[in-house]
Every structure is written in C-alpha cells, then in structure tokens.
Scaffold this motif. Structure first.
Motif, mmCIF file in Angstrom:
data_model
loop_
_atom_site.group_PDB
_atom_site.id
_atom_site.type_symbol
_atom_site.label_atom_id
_atom_site.label_comp_id
_atom_site.label_asym_id
_atom_site.label_seq_id
_atom_site.Cartn_x
_atom_site.Cartn_y
_atom_site.Cartn_z
ATOM 1 N N MET A 246 0.839 -1.190 0.000
ATOM 2 C CA MET A 246 0.000 0.000 0.000
ATOM 3 C C MET A 246 0.873 1.238 0.000
ATOM 4 O O MET A 246 1.683 1.443 0.906
ATOM 5 N N ASN A 247 0.724 2.073 -1.021
ATOM 6 C CA ASN A 247 1.500 3.305 -1.142
ATOM 7 C C ASN A 247 0.618 4.475 -0.712
ATOM 8 O O ASN A 247 -0.379 4.794 -1.359
ATOM 9 N N CYS A 248 0.998 5.141 0.371
ATOM 10 C CA CYS A 248 0.178 6.207 0.949
ATOM 11 C C CYS A 248 0.604 7.603 0.506
ATOM 12 O O CYS A 248 0.290 8.587 1.186
ATOM 13 N N ASP A 249 1.305 7.720 -0.609
ATOM 14 C CA ASP A 249 1.766 9.037 -1.056
ATOM 15 C C ASP A 249 0.629 10.050 -1.149
ATOM 16 O O ASP A 249 0.785 11.216 -0.780
ATOM 17 N N ARG A 250 -0.513 9.636 -1.669
ATOM 18 C CA ARG A 250 -1.615 10.578 -1.920
ATOM 19 C C ARG A 250 -2.172 11.182 -0.636
ATOM 20 O O ARG A 250 -2.726 12.293 -0.647
ATOM 21 N N ILE A 251 -2.050 10.472 0.482
ATOM 22 C CA ILE A 251 -2.614 10.968 1.736
ATOM 23 C C ILE A 251 -1.543 11.243 2.784
ATOM 24 O O ILE A 251 -1.866 11.488 3.955
ATOM 25 N N ALA A 252 -0.269 11.223 2.393
ATOM 26 C CA ALA A 252 0.813 11.368 3.365
ATOM 27 C C ALA A 252 0.704 12.665 4.160
ATOM 28 O O ALA A 252 0.876 12.688 5.381
ATOM 29 N N GLY A 253 0.420 13.767 3.455
ATOM 30 C CA GLY A 253 0.393 15.063 4.126
ATOM 31 C C GLY A 253 -0.716 15.217 5.146
ATOM 32 O O GLY A 253 -0.564 15.952 6.128
ATOM 33 N N CYS A 254 -1.834 14.523 4.949
ATOM 34 C CA CYS A 254 -2.980 14.674 5.857
ATOM 35 C C CYS A 254 -3.233 13.434 6.704
ATOM 36 O O CYS A 254 -4.192 13.408 7.487
ATOM 37 N N TYR A 255 -2.401 12.406 6.559
ATOM 38 C CA TYR A 255 -2.673 11.139 7.235
ATOM 39 C C TYR A 255 -2.788 11.317 8.753
ATOM 40 O O TYR A 255 -3.702 10.784 9.390
ATOM 41 N N ARG A 256 -1.866 12.065 9.332
ATOM 42 C CA ARG A 256 -1.864 12.257 10.778
ATOM 43 C C ARG A 256 -3.187 12.861 11.243
ATOM 44 O O ARG A 256 -3.764 12.429 12.249
ATOM 45 N N ARG B 189 6.857 9.608 0.060
ATOM 46 C CA ARG B 189 6.468 10.816 0.787
ATOM 47 C C ARG B 189 6.392 10.557 2.291
ATOM 48 O O ARG B 189 6.748 11.424 3.095
ATOM 49 N N MET B 190 5.937 9.379 2.683
ATOM 50 C CA MET B 190 5.936 9.038 4.102
ATOM 51 C C MET B 190 7.364 8.958 4.638
ATOM 52 O O MET B 190 7.666 9.452 5.731
ATOM 53 N N ASP C 150 -2.611 -5.677 8.497
ATOM 54 C CA ASP C 150 -3.943 -5.781 7.908
ATOM 55 C C ASP C 150 -3.995 -5.303 6.461
ATOM 56 O O ASP C 150 -5.065 -5.268 5.851
ATOM 57 N N CYS C 151 -2.838 -4.960 5.905
ATOM 58 C CA CYS C 151 -2.767 -4.536 4.495
ATOM 59 C C CYS C 151 -2.554 -5.716 3.544
ATOM 60 O O CYS C 151 -2.463 -5.510 2.327
ATOM 61 N N PHE C 152 -2.467 -6.938 4.078
ATOM 62 C CA PHE C 152 -2.098 -8.087 3.265
ATOM 63 C C PHE C 152 -3.173 -9.158 3.277
ATOM 64 O O PHE C 152 -3.960 -9.268 4.217
ATOM 65 N N THR C 153 -3.182 -9.958 2.226
ATOM 66 C CA THR C 153 -4.022 -11.147 2.225
ATOM 67 C C THR C 153 -3.399 -12.193 3.159
ATOM 68 O O THR C 153 -2.225 -12.073 3.557
ATOM 69 N N SER C 154 -4.143 -13.205 3.484
ATOM 70 C CA SER C 154 -3.612 -14.257 4.357
ATOM 71 C C SER C 154 -2.380 -14.915 3.745
ATOM 72 O O SER C 154 -1.389 -15.191 4.447
ATOM 73 N N GLN C 155 -2.409 -15.172 2.438
ATOM 74 C CA GLN C 155 -1.272 -15.798 1.774
ATOM 75 C C GLN C 155 -0.055 -14.886 1.803
ATOM 76 O O GLN C 155 1.063 -15.327 2.079
ATOM 77 N N GLU C 156 -0.257 -13.601 1.517
ATOM 78 C CA GLU C 156 0.858 -12.653 1.561
ATOM 79 C C GLU C 156 1.439 -12.545 2.964
ATOM 80 O O GLU C 156 2.659 -12.477 3.138
ATOM 81 N N LEU C 157 0.561 -12.553 3.959
ATOM 82 C CA LEU C 157 1.025 -12.412 5.333
ATOM 83 C C LEU C 157 1.811 -13.633 5.783
ATOM 84 O O LEU C 157 2.844 -13.502 6.455
ATOM 85 N N ASP C 158 1.360 -14.822 5.422
ATOM 86 C CA ASP C 158 2.115 -16.032 5.745
ATOM 87 C C ASP C 158 3.528 -15.952 5.179
ATOM 88 O O ASP C 158 4.511 -16.286 5.857
ATOM 89 N N SER C 159 3.634 -15.515 3.917
ATOM 90 C CA SER C 159 4.939 -15.404 3.273
ATOM 91 C C SER C 159 5.794 -14.334 3.940
ATOM 92 O O SER C 159 6.984 -14.536 4.200
ATOM 93 N N LEU C 160 5.194 -13.178 4.229
ATOM 94 C CA LEU C 160 5.931 -12.075 4.850
ATOM 95 C C LEU C 160 6.481 -12.465 6.204
ATOM 96 O O LEU C 160 7.677 -12.270 6.488
ATOM 97 N N ILE C 161 5.649 -13.029 7.053
ATOM 98 C CA ILE C 161 6.108 -13.386 8.396
ATOM 99 C C ILE C 161 7.144 -14.505 8.331
ATOM 100 O O ILE C 161 8.110 -14.524 9.111
ATOM 101 N N ILE D 71 -9.732 3.256 -2.151
ATOM 102 C CA ILE D 71 -9.877 4.425 -3.020
ATOM 103 C C ILE D 71 -8.613 5.290 -2.985
ATOM 104 O O ILE D 71 -8.131 5.751 -4.024
ATOM 105 N N ALA D 72 -8.066 5.513 -1.784
ATOM 106 C CA ALA D 72 -6.970 6.475 -1.619
ATOM 107 C C ALA D 72 -5.603 5.911 -1.974
ATOM 108 O O ALA D 72 -4.717 6.658 -2.399
ATOM 109 N N THR D 73 -5.413 4.599 -1.802
ATOM 110 C CA THR D 73 -4.068 4.031 -1.977
ATOM 111 C C THR D 73 -4.020 2.846 -2.929
ATOM 112 O O THR D 73 -2.925 2.360 -3.234
ATOM 113 N N GLY D 74 -5.172 2.354 -3.358
ATOM 114 C CA GLY D 74 -5.169 1.169 -4.210
ATOM 115 C C GLY D 74 -5.035 -0.124 -3.447
ATOM 116 O O GLY D 74 -4.726 -1.171 -4.038
#
Length: 213
Positions: A1-11, A70-71, A113-124, A167-170
């Motif tokens: 997840m790329n948060c560039d579009r909302i980086a300035g207002c995320y906080r 941007r983050m 929570d940004c990942f699918t179960s399969q992606e999370l298994d691989s990442l961890i 919508i904001a990050t894809g």
C-alpha cells in the motif's frame, strides 16, 4: 500500500477518527525497544513512532521500511542528525526486499492488515528467517471484537477503512487476515496483550520460538 496521496494529511485523518488512541497503542511496549541491537520497523508512515523509537533506543541499528516515498520523507524530517548514522530508511516492499541483517526486534503498527492471508504467511516467514532466537515482535492492529455493540460498530468501521484505503491508496485486500495464526505457525508466541475500544484496537508482544511443523 502506497500512501503518497494521503501522506500530508494522514496524521490529521487519524486524529479525526481515533484521537490519540492509535498513538497510545503504538507506545504500549516502548519499554521493550531500549536494549535492542538491531530493529526492523515496518510501515511506520510519517515517522511519529520512529522518532520515539530512536529516542528510547540510543545504540541499536534501525531499518525502517516503507513503500511510500512521501511518508519516508516526512519520517526523515523527524530524526535528528545525530541519529542518522544508525537509522536506515528503505523505500521498498517488505514482501520482497532483501533484508540487510538479522534482528532481535521487529515492530509493525497497523501494518499487517494490508495483506491477504497468503501474503502475510509469506511475509512473516521471510522475516522470521531473519529474526534471531528469542527475537521479539511488537505490533498494534485492528481486531474484530468478539461480541456486543463493539463487534457491530467495529466491523462497520473496519469495512469503511478498507473502502477508504482502497480508493486512496489502491489497497487490494478488503478483509483483515488472521495474523495470529501466521505468527504461531512460525513459532512465535504472544507473551503480552492489551486492547481498548472493546477489543477493536490491540497491542501485542510476541517472542520467537521454534516453528510449528
């Protein structure tokens, strides 16, 4: 997840919806970071926790990974020049990047929570391979409360957040994966846990053991 579009207002979006509740979850186990020799920090965004981590841990090497340039730029602005030599910012995807060292502490706040179960298994699994024996993992996450009004309200809020970030990050996923199953499968055990808002916001401390065969 790329948060560039909302980086300035995320906080400010975070404060609008949750006040300081997410910051309190991030700080829950700050006492655990002080003596870590090498730290992997995943998706800290604008660097508010990074700055606190650097202030608490005065000697360890810290690798901070984020997919949003941007983050990362915002996070760098929070760090003093005296800490720059031991703090490394990586613009990379945690799912695929070559980790530069072994770690005795991993930290992820509202990231898994940004990942699918399969992606999370691989990442961890990949990160576990780079974790030293008895390494600890500090995390904060949204969880669906077990029952009552918080289960209904929390479930609705989680779905709204997934819609917003799509919508904001894809963001591709629309459902929180079972990160606890992924952790226990890699031999981690939860040694401390605290939650607020009826269980919607949780902070946990996990320790690495032997993988489940």
């Amino acid at each position: 997840m790329n948060c560039d579009r909302i980086a300035g207002c995320y906080r400010w979006l975070e404060y609008l919806v949750f006040g300081r509740a997410l910051e309190r979850r991030r700080r829950e186990y700050l006492d655990e970071v002080e003596n870590a020799r090498s730290v992997l920090l995943l998706g800290d965004g604008d660097g508010r926790f990074t700055a606190e981590l650097v202030d608490r841990n005065r000697a360890g090497i810290i690798d901070s990974v984020d997919l949003s340039p941007r983050m990362l730029a915002l996070a760098k602005q929070r760090i003093s020049e005296g800490s720059a030599a031991r703090l490394h910012f990586w613009h990379d995807d945690a799912r695929t990047m070559e980790l530069p060292r072994e770690y005795d502490l991993i930290v992820s706040h509202f990231f898994l929570d940004c990942f699918t179960s399969q992606e999370l298994d691989s990442l961890i699994g990949r990160i576990s391979a780079a974790a030293r024996p008895k390494a600890r993992w500090i995390l904060s996450e949204f969880r669906l409360p077990d029952s009552g009004i918080w289960r209904f309200a929390g479930g609705a809020l989680i779905q709204v957040m997934y819609w917003f970030f799509h919508i904001a990050t894809g963001l591709k996923t629309n459902r929180a994966p079972d990160y606890r199953a992924a952790f226990t499968g890699q031999g981690f055990r939860c040694i401390r846990s605290r939650s607020t808002l009826g269980g919607l916001l949780a902070s946990e401390l996990w320790e690495k053991g032997d993988p489940v065969l």
